[in-house]
Design a protein around this motif. Structure first.
Motif, short mmCIF file in Angstrom:
data_model
loop_
_atom_site.label_atom_id
_atom_site.label_comp_id
_atom_site.label_asym_id
_atom_site.label_seq_id
_atom_site.Cartn_x
_atom_site.Cartn_y
_atom_site.Cartn_z
N GLY A 159 -5.46 22.99 19.11
CA GLY A 159 -4.79 21.91 19.82
C GLY A 159 -4.10 20.89 18.95
O GLY A 159 -3.50 19.94 19.46
N GLY A 160 -4.21 21.06 17.63
CA GLY A 160 -3.56 20.13 16.72
C GLY A 160 -2.05 20.28 16.75
O GLY A 160 -1.50 21.27 17.26
N ILE A 161 -1.35 19.29 16.20
CA ILE A 161 0.12 19.28 16.24
C ILE A 161 0.66 19.05 14.83
O ILE A 161 0.20 18.16 14.11
CB ILE A 161 0.63 18.14 17.16
N TRP A 162 1.64 19.89 14.46
CA TRP A 162 2.34 19.68 13.19
C TRP A 162 3.25 18.46 13.32
O TRP A 162 4.05 18.37 14.25
CB TRP A 162 3.20 20.89 12.83
N LEU A 163 3.13 17.52 12.39
CA LEU A 163 4.00 16.35 12.37
C LEU A 163 4.76 16.33 11.05
O LEU A 163 4.18 16.10 9.99
CB LEU A 163 3.17 15.06 12.53
N ASP A 164 6.05 16.57 11.13
CA ASP A 164 6.91 16.64 9.94
C ASP A 164 7.54 15.27 9.73
O ASP A 164 8.24 14.75 10.60
CB ASP A 164 8.00 17.70 10.17
N VAL A 165 7.32 14.66 8.55
CA VAL A 165 7.81 13.29 8.30
C VAL A 165 9.02 13.27 7.36
O VAL A 165 9.35 12.23 6.80
CB VAL A 165 6.68 12.40 7.75
N CYS A 208 5.38 17.47 4.69
CA CYS A 208 6.69 17.17 4.10
C CYS A 208 6.88 18.16 2.96
O CYS A 208 6.12 19.12 2.84
CB CYS A 208 6.77 15.71 3.63
N ASP A 209 7.85 17.95 2.10
CA ASP A 209 8.10 18.90 1.02
C ASP A 209 6.96 18.95 0.00
O ASP A 209 6.51 20.03 -0.40
CB ASP A 209 9.40 18.55 0.30
N THR A 210 6.48 17.78 -0.45
CA THR A 210 5.53 17.72 -1.56
C THR A 210 4.16 17.15 -1.18
O THR A 210 3.20 17.30 -1.93
CB THR A 210 6.08 16.85 -2.69
N GLY A 211 4.07 16.49 -0.05
CA GLY A 211 2.82 15.84 0.35
C GLY A 211 2.81 14.34 0.12
O GLY A 211 1.94 13.64 0.65
N ARG A 212 3.78 13.82 -0.62
CA ARG A 212 3.79 12.38 -0.90
C ARG A 212 4.11 11.57 0.35
O ARG A 212 3.42 10.61 0.68
CB ARG A 212 4.78 12.08 -2.01
N CYS A 239 -4.47 14.52 9.18
CA CYS A 239 -4.76 15.10 7.88
C CYS A 239 -3.42 15.52 7.26
O CYS A 239 -2.40 15.59 7.95
CB CYS A 239 -5.72 16.29 7.99
N VAL A 240 -3.43 15.80 5.97
CA VAL A 240 -2.21 16.08 5.22
C VAL A 240 -2.25 17.50 4.69
O VAL A 240 -3.28 17.96 4.17
CB VAL A 240 -2.06 15.09 4.06
N LEU A 241 -1.12 18.21 4.84
CA LEU A 241 -1.00 19.56 4.26
C LEU A 241 -0.97 19.42 2.74
O LEU A 241 -0.02 18.88 2.17
CB LEU A 241 0.27 20.24 4.77
N GLU A 242 -1.99 19.89 2.10
CA GLU A 242 -2.14 19.73 0.65
C GLU A 242 -1.01 20.47 -0.10
O GLU A 242 -0.73 21.63 0.17
CB GLU A 242 -3.49 20.28 0.20
N GLY A 243 -0.36 19.75 -1.01
CA GLY A 243 0.71 20.35 -1.79
C GLY A 243 2.06 20.34 -1.12
O GLY A 243 3.08 20.64 -1.74
N GLU A 278 0.79 -1.23 0.00
CA GLU A 278 0.00 0.00 0.00
C GLU A 278 0.83 1.27 0.00
O GLU A 278 0.39 2.31 -0.53
CB GLU A 278 -0.96 0.01 1.21
N GLU A 279 2.03 1.24 0.58
CA GLU A 279 2.78 2.48 0.77
C GLU A 279 3.16 3.14 -0.56
O GLU A 279 3.04 4.36 -0.72
CB GLU A 279 4.04 2.21 1.60
N ALA A 280 3.60 2.35 -1.53
CA ALA A 280 3.98 2.93 -2.82
C ALA A 280 2.76 3.51 -3.54
O ALA A 280 2.88 4.47 -4.29
CB ALA A 280 4.65 1.86 -3.70
N LEU A 281 1.59 2.92 -3.31
CA LEU A 281 0.38 3.42 -3.96
C LEU A 281 -0.12 4.70 -3.30
O LEU A 281 -0.64 5.59 -3.98
CB LEU A 281 -0.72 2.35 -3.90
N VAL A 282 0.04 4.80 -1.98
CA VAL A 282 -0.42 5.99 -1.27
C VAL A 282 0.48 7.18 -1.57
O VAL A 282 0.01 8.28 -1.87
CB VAL A 282 -0.46 5.72 0.24
N SER A 283 1.79 6.96 -1.48
CA SER A 283 2.75 8.07 -1.61
C SER A 283 3.25 8.27 -3.03
O SER A 283 3.97 9.23 -3.30
CB SER A 283 3.94 7.84 -0.68
N GLU A 284 2.89 7.36 -3.95
CA GLU A 284 3.31 7.43 -5.35
C GLU A 284 4.83 7.47 -5.48
O GLU A 284 5.40 8.23 -6.26
CB GLU A 284 2.67 8.64 -6.04
#
Length: 469
Positions: free
Chosen positions: A279-285, A324-328, A345-349, A226-232
């Motif tokens: 109250g949300g938290i930024w999570l940088d991957v 992350c840099d691109t969202g992937r 949730c994911v930061l779009e873009g 699944e990981e390659a399909l989710v993150s392309e």
């Protein structure tokens, strides 16, 4: 089901042996034999005292409940009895008031016995049996519990029943042999796989010399790819068959439509910052080095390759906005974390496209920051960037790899020594075989000479006897 309405069973979830009764229930009577056996293996029987509730109006319990013995009343919100059902009658062959949420309350008039079945599992098996694809597979289902295990997997456990049905209709069956490589590290992602029968090995390339590190073994019901399909991105591991078996696969297009859309939710920068204020938290991957050079203030850093191991340390009461840099990489992390029950949730873009560079709250490493002694254990940015503890984790990971490589090199040297010894033994064996051939030849010559001498002695004895006469 409301917990204070139901009397506890007299014994813990005992199995019911009245096969002739169960096989006649609707729609159990339409299941194939293998599906029926799978349902029976998960079915439980409960004893209900008179006056106790089986379920209450507005309950959502995802169970199909059958009345096997006794009498039950249905009661509406005003307390009026709207119906009565007795065990052994034709209506009792169907599940009791099976709408969700429950439209009525069910109360036992007499001591009763009920059978409880997981509605989702029953619906899945009916879909599989009654679809054209399912009918083609009825005679070859070797692992009867693979569907149950699949539904309990992290990738599918939160999938709504309608999407589970669509998933089963889209799955393709593929027969595989031991040694077959299903996905190869570095290839593009094309399918999501579920193991129906057989075992797979997961390995990852650790060096340029073609040395693979074994990571895990997968069994029936496990999912992968699944990981390659989710993150392309390209495949990050190789998975090959340990035994012969059967895989169910889902194309990338159908995976995105059925699974990714349920797990990966995107927000723009404005909505993300609003969530953080609540109250949300930024999570940088991104990697720790990337994070140290450019990051969002008060964000925490968990590189994507560490997400699985460190997910248990995240607060399940918090919402995480992944970036992350691109969202992937963020999409892959969101998929993995949502599987573990976290709200994400994911930061779009990604940060490169969504965050204006002149906004406050974005930290870039400066010479002073680079020379600042880090606080021990710091993982978040606030004002001047502090190095994250993940640098230590990354260093530890690389140290482990170096240790493994040293062990690999030592094993290679040992193998060379063994091969050298084996070559010497083979030479000695060849010499012994040559000596044995010579010995056998001499032995045959001696035997022939002995036979000749024996015949000569016999002839001489005959001649002496004749002369004596």
């Amino acid at each position: 089901m409301a917990g204070n309405h139901m009397k506890a069973p007299n014994s813990q979830d005992k199995k019911f042996s009245g096969q002739e009764i169960l096989r006649d229930l609707i729609p159990l009577n339409s299941l194939t034999e293998s599906s029926y056996k799978e349902i029976i293996s998960s079915l439980t029987i409960e004893d209900i005292s008179a006056g106790c509730h089986l379920f209450s109006e507005e309950d959502r319990d995802t169970r199909s409940i059958y009345l096997l013995d006794g009498v039950v009343n249905f009661i509406d919100s005003s307390g009026k009895v709207t119906g009565t059902i007795s065990a052994g009658t034709d209506p009792a062959r169907s599940p009791l008031a099976n709408q969700q949420p429950r439209l009525v309350t069910a109360r036992a008039i007499t001591k009763s016995v009920i059978a409880c079945i997981d509605s989702t599992l029953l619906d899945v098996l009916l879909t599989l049996d009654q679809s054209a694809e399912g009918k083609a597979k009825q005679g070859t289902r070797a692992s009867e519990n693979w569907i149950t295990q699949m539904l309990q997997s992290e990738a599918l456990i939160k999938l709504p029943p309608p999407d589970i049905q669509r998933l089963l209709l889209k799955l393709e069956s593929v027969n595989v042999k031991a040694g077959d490589v299903i996905i190869r590290q570095g290839d593009e992602g094309d399918y999501f796989y579920i193991i129906r029968e057989g075992k797979c090995a997961v390995t990852r390339l650790a060096s340029g010399e073609g040395w693979d590190i074994p990571l895990a073994e997968l069994c029936p019901g496990d999912c992968f790819g699944e990981e390659a399909l989710v993150s392309e991105v390209k495949r990050n591991a190789t998975i090959s068959m340990v035994t012969d078996g059967t895989l169910m696969r889902l194309s990338k297009k159908n995976f995105v439509a059925l699974l990714k859309k349920n797990r990966v939710h995107y927000v723009n920068y404005e909505l993300a910052t609003a969530a953080v204020k609540q109250g949300g938290i930024w999570l940088d991957v991104r990697l720790a080095d990337e994070f140290s050079r450019h990051s969002i203030d008060n964000s925490i850093n968990v590189p994507l390759f560490m997400v699985r191991d460190r997910a248990h340390g995240l607060d399940p009461e918090k919402k995480y906005i992944i970036c992350c840099d691109t969202g992937r990489r963020s999409a892959a992390a969101a998929f993995l974390l949502s599987q573990r029950g976290l709200e994400v949730c994911v930061l779009e873009g990604g940060m490169n496209n969504s965050i204006p560079t002149d906004l406050p709250g974005i930290t870039t490493e400066t010479p002073d920051a680079a020379n600042t002694k880090p606080d021990k254990g710091t993982t978040a940015t606030s004002g001047t960037r502090k190095p994250a503890e993940n640098n230590k984790n990354t260093a530890g990971y690389m140290a482990k790899l170096k240790t493994l490589q040293k062990e690999r090199d030592a094993a290679k040297e040992e193998n060379r020594a063994i091969r050298s010894q084996l070559a010497e033994l083979q030479k000695e064996m060849s010499a012994l075989q040559a000596s044995m051939v010579g010995y056998m030849s001499k032995s045959m010559q001696l035997d022939a000479a002995f036979q000749d001498d024996k015949q000569a002695r016999a002839a001489l004895s005959d001649l002496i006897n004749k002369l004596a006469d």
